[in-house]
Motif scaffolding. Structure first.
Motif, PDB file in Angstrom:
ATOM      1  N   GLY A 141      32.733  41.848  46.967  1.00 45.89           N
ATOM      2  CA  GLY A 141      31.385  41.382  46.646  1.00 45.89           C
ATOM      3  C   GLY A 141      30.495  42.510  46.171  1.00 45.89           C
ATOM      4  N   LEU A 142      30.640  43.697  46.772  1.00 43.31           N
ATOM      5  CA  LEU A 142      29.857  44.861  46.349  1.00 43.31           C
ATOM      6  C   LEU A 142      30.168  45.210  44.903  1.00 43.31           C
ATOM      7  N   GLN A 143      31.429  45.237  44.562  1.00 41.94           N
ATOM      8  CA  GLN A 143      31.836  45.560  43.203  1.00 41.94           C
ATOM      9  C   GLN A 143      31.306  44.532  42.209  1.00 41.94           C
ATOM     10  N   ALA A 144      31.372  43.261  42.567  1.00 45.65           N
ATOM     11  CA  ALA A 144      30.904  42.205  41.668  1.00 45.65           C
ATOM     12  C   ALA A 144      29.396  42.273  41.466  1.00 45.65           C
ATOM     13  N   ASP A 145      28.648  42.477  42.545  1.00 43.76           N
ATOM     14  CA  ASP A 145      27.187  42.517  42.427  1.00 43.76           C
ATOM     15  C   ASP A 145      26.711  43.756  41.683  1.00 43.76           C
ATOM     16  N   LEU A 146      27.375  44.882  41.889  1.00 41.39           N
ATOM     17  CA  LEU A 146      27.019  46.078  41.129  1.00 41.39           C
ATOM     18  C   LEU A 146      27.278  45.853  39.640  1.00 41.39           C
ATOM     19  N   VAL A 159      31.766  55.078  40.926  1.00 41.58           N
ATOM     20  CA  VAL A 159      31.890  56.107  41.962  1.00 41.58           C
ATOM     21  C   VAL A 159      31.601  55.544  43.348  1.00 41.58           C
ATOM     22  N   VAL A 160      30.550  54.755  43.482  1.00 39.71           N
ATOM     23  CA  VAL A 160      30.156  54.234  44.794  1.00 39.71           C
ATOM     24  C   VAL A 160      31.250  53.340  45.370  1.00 39.71           C
ATOM     25  N   VAL A 161      31.761  52.430  44.564  1.00 46.27           N
ATOM     26  CA  VAL A 161      32.802  51.521  45.056  1.00 46.27           C
ATOM     27  C   VAL A 161      34.047  52.297  45.457  1.00 46.27           C
ATOM     28  N   ALA A 193      21.659  51.450  47.490  1.00 46.48           N
ATOM     29  CA  ALA A 193      21.725  51.672  48.936  1.00 46.48           C
ATOM     30  C   ALA A 193      21.568  50.357  49.699  1.00 46.48           C
ATOM     31  N   ARG A 194      20.609  49.527  49.267  1.00 50.10           N
ATOM     32  CA  ARG A 194      20.432  48.215  49.915  1.00 50.10           C
ATOM     33  C   ARG A 194      21.656  47.335  49.716  1.00 50.10           C
ATOM     34  N   MET A 195      22.243  47.413  48.523  1.00 45.54           N
ATOM     35  CA  MET A 195      23.408  46.582  48.233  1.00 45.54           C
ATOM     36  C   MET A 195      24.605  47.010  49.082  1.00 45.54           C
ATOM     37  N   GLY A 204      22.623  43.281  56.689  1.00 47.91           N
ATOM     38  CA  GLY A 204      22.081  44.221  55.718  1.00 47.91           C
ATOM     39  C   GLY A 204      21.271  45.333  56.361  1.00 47.91           C
ATOM     40  N   LEU A 205      20.120  45.626  55.804  1.00 45.26           N
ATOM     41  CA  LEU A 205      19.273  46.693  56.332  1.00 45.26           C
ATOM     42  C   LEU A 205      18.747  46.387  57.727  1.00 45.26           C
ATOM     43  N   LYS A 206      18.776  45.125  58.133  1.00 44.41           N
ATOM     44  CA  LYS A 206      18.304  44.742  59.460  1.00 44.41           C
ATOM     45  C   LYS A 206      19.376  44.915  60.529  1.00 44.41           C
ATOM     46  N   SER A 207      20.557  45.307  60.138  1.00 45.36           N
ATOM     47  CA  SER A 207      21.643  45.481  61.106  1.00 45.36           C
ATOM     48  C   SER A 207      21.321  46.596  62.095  1.00 45.36           C
ATOM     49  N   ASP A 208      21.802  46.428  63.308  1.00 46.82           N
ATOM     50  CA  ASP A 208      21.650  47.470  64.323  1.00 46.82           C
ATOM     51  C   ASP A 208      22.460  48.713  63.978  1.00 46.82           C
ATOM     52  N   CYS A 209      23.396  48.569  63.042  1.00 49.05           N
ATOM     53  CA  CYS A 209      24.255  49.680  62.657  1.00 49.05           C
ATOM     54  C   CYS A 209      23.740  50.414  61.422  1.00 49.05           C
ATOM     55  N   VAL A 210      22.578  50.047  60.926  1.00 43.87           N
ATOM     56  CA  VAL A 210      21.996  50.677  59.738  1.00 43.87           C
ATOM     57  C   VAL A 210      20.648  51.284  60.105  1.00 43.87           C
ATOM     58  N   ARG A 211      20.444  52.541  59.775  1.00 43.58           N
ATOM     59  CA  ARG A 211      19.168  53.208  60.005  1.00 43.58           C
ATOM     60  C   ARG A 211      18.663  53.799  58.687  1.00 43.58           C
TER      61      ARG A 211
END
Length: 412
Positions: A141-146, A159-161, A193-195, A204-211
């Motif tokens: 999904g990341l690759q497709a949306d990018l 590079v990111v993918v 970064a958000r993607m 997403g950015l609201k995850s407890d694992c993301v700061r």
């Protein structure tokens, strides 16, 4: 849980068991049905007390007993996975040697559907004490949306993918993945970064694992650097304890104080994952405007030479970018010192956006808000932007940063 919710749980459990029984009769979807049992092949009914009738009765009784045992097992499994109750008993059962159940494909089917049900429940609420159950790592999904939503950044898309996918596939990474995004404002650094966050974590950015840390917002005063350092170390440590896979985003990274980088360094350095059942993974994204001028110069050189921007290679741009960043490190830019210490794994360049890229951003903004548009409307939005250099007027000075606000002029 209070006692008042027990009837509701039992009701849900009954519905689940009925569903499992209904689905389990024919095996897993897409599989070949199992041959019917010998007792089911018999045609006609013998005398009630005859050997044939007695054998059939015993066979049915045996299979119904197996179904009852399975029903109890599945309910305990469900309660443990969803409500965290009865897990000790479930663990003991899993440690026992499983007894084969005659000819039924139902256990596999039931297991599959319980996994689906558990994932469905977790999508609406918290089902575990850590954020790990809401990690999705959707690289496809990341690759497709990018590919569809990131415009004018052929290098960043690739590079990111590659970097994220390779890191997540590594069985035991020896260090954190550190990516440094560079380019002018509005070229897509925050967008990517958000993607990344939204495709690695369900929240997403609201995850407890993301700061997310913004230099001027979270660390505005140099007089309080020591307290910032302690707080930053505590926040990173707590996140890593809470999540086996964590994402840290530092915006305006070139403005980070050197003492703050000292607090971050130990978490990015090499570590030993040996002996851990699940390896610790952490990803650091640094977003910086530093190096933007060098990136733009390369893009302008290609344009003046009549070459397409897609011909710009990572090797050429990375070499020029590293040179500028190393010079910046000598001038006191703390973020650039990470490059000198080989803590940054990949430099991700973001090219300046041209006129047709701004039009694509405007189209996306109209579509996101469900507003009608025409080619003429997209041209009007693009013409509102400032383009540089003065002679060529080739690159948008703000990229696509203010495009969503510009379309407010076209509201009905």
């Amino acid at each position: 849980m209070g006692q008042g919710r027990l009837p509701a749980r039992r009701g849900l459990g009954c519905c689940v068991l009925v569903l499992l029984l209904f689905l389990g009769g024919s095996g897993s979807p897409g599989t070949t049905p199992r041959p019917r049992e010998p007792w089911a092949e018999e045609q006609g009914a013998g005398p009630e007390g005859g050997p044939r009738g007695s054998g059939r009765y015993e066979a049915v009784k045996k299979h119904l007993g197996a179904v009852g045992a399975l029903s109890k097992q599945y309910w305990q499994y469900l309660a443990c996975r969803v409500w965290q109750e009865g897990c000790e008993e479930q663990k003991e059962k899993e440690e026992r040697e499983s007894r084969p159940i005659p000819s039924w494909g139902f256990p596999l089917v039931g297991q599959d559907y319980l996994e689906i049900l558990s994932a469905w429940y977790c999508s609406f609420g918290r089902c575990c004490e850590t954020g790990d159950c809401r990690i999705i790592n959707n690289i496809t999904g990341l690759q497709a949306d990018l590919r569809e939503q990131l415009h004018g950044q052929h290098l960043a898309k690739e590079v990111v993918v590659q970097a994220v996918q390779g890191f997540l596939l590594s069985p035991r990474p020896q260090k954190a993945l550190v990516l440094s995004f560079h380019g002018w404002s509005g070229t897509g650094k925050n967008f990517v970064a958000r993607m990344v966050a939204s495709h690695l974590y369900r929240d997403g950015l609201k995850s407890d694992c993301v700061r997310v840390f913004v230099s001027l917002l979270h660390f505005p005063h140099h007089n309080y650097v020591d307290s910032y350092k302690v707080r930053l170390q505590r926040q990173i440590s707590e996140t890593l304890q809470h999540c086996r896979q964590a994402l840290f985003i530092f915006d305006e990274a070139e403005k980070l104080h050197s003492s703050l980088l000292d607090a971050i360094r130990p978490f990015m350095a090499r570590h030993d994952n040996e002996g851990q059942a699940l390896p610790q993974r952490s990803i650091f994204l640094f977003l910086s405007n530093l190096g933007g001028n060098t990136i733009n110069e390369v893009a302008l050189e290609f344009w003046r030479a009549g070459r397409a921007r897609e011909e710009i290679s990572m090797e050429l741009l990375e070499q020029r970018l590293r040179q500028e960043l190393q010079e910046a490190a000598e001038n006191g830019y703390a973020h650039s010192q990470l490059l000198r210490e080989n803590l940054i794994d990949v430099l991700v360049p973001f090219l300046p956006l041209e006129y047709h890229h701004v039009k694509l951003c405007a189209r996306d903004a109209f579509q996101a808000r469900g507003l009608p548009y025409t080619e003429a409307t997209l041209d009007e939005v693009a013409q509102m932007m400032v383009f540089v250099p003065k002679e060529e007027k080739l690159f948008s000075a703000q990229g696509c940063k203010s495009v969503p606000q510009r379309i407010n002029y076209f509201l009905p």
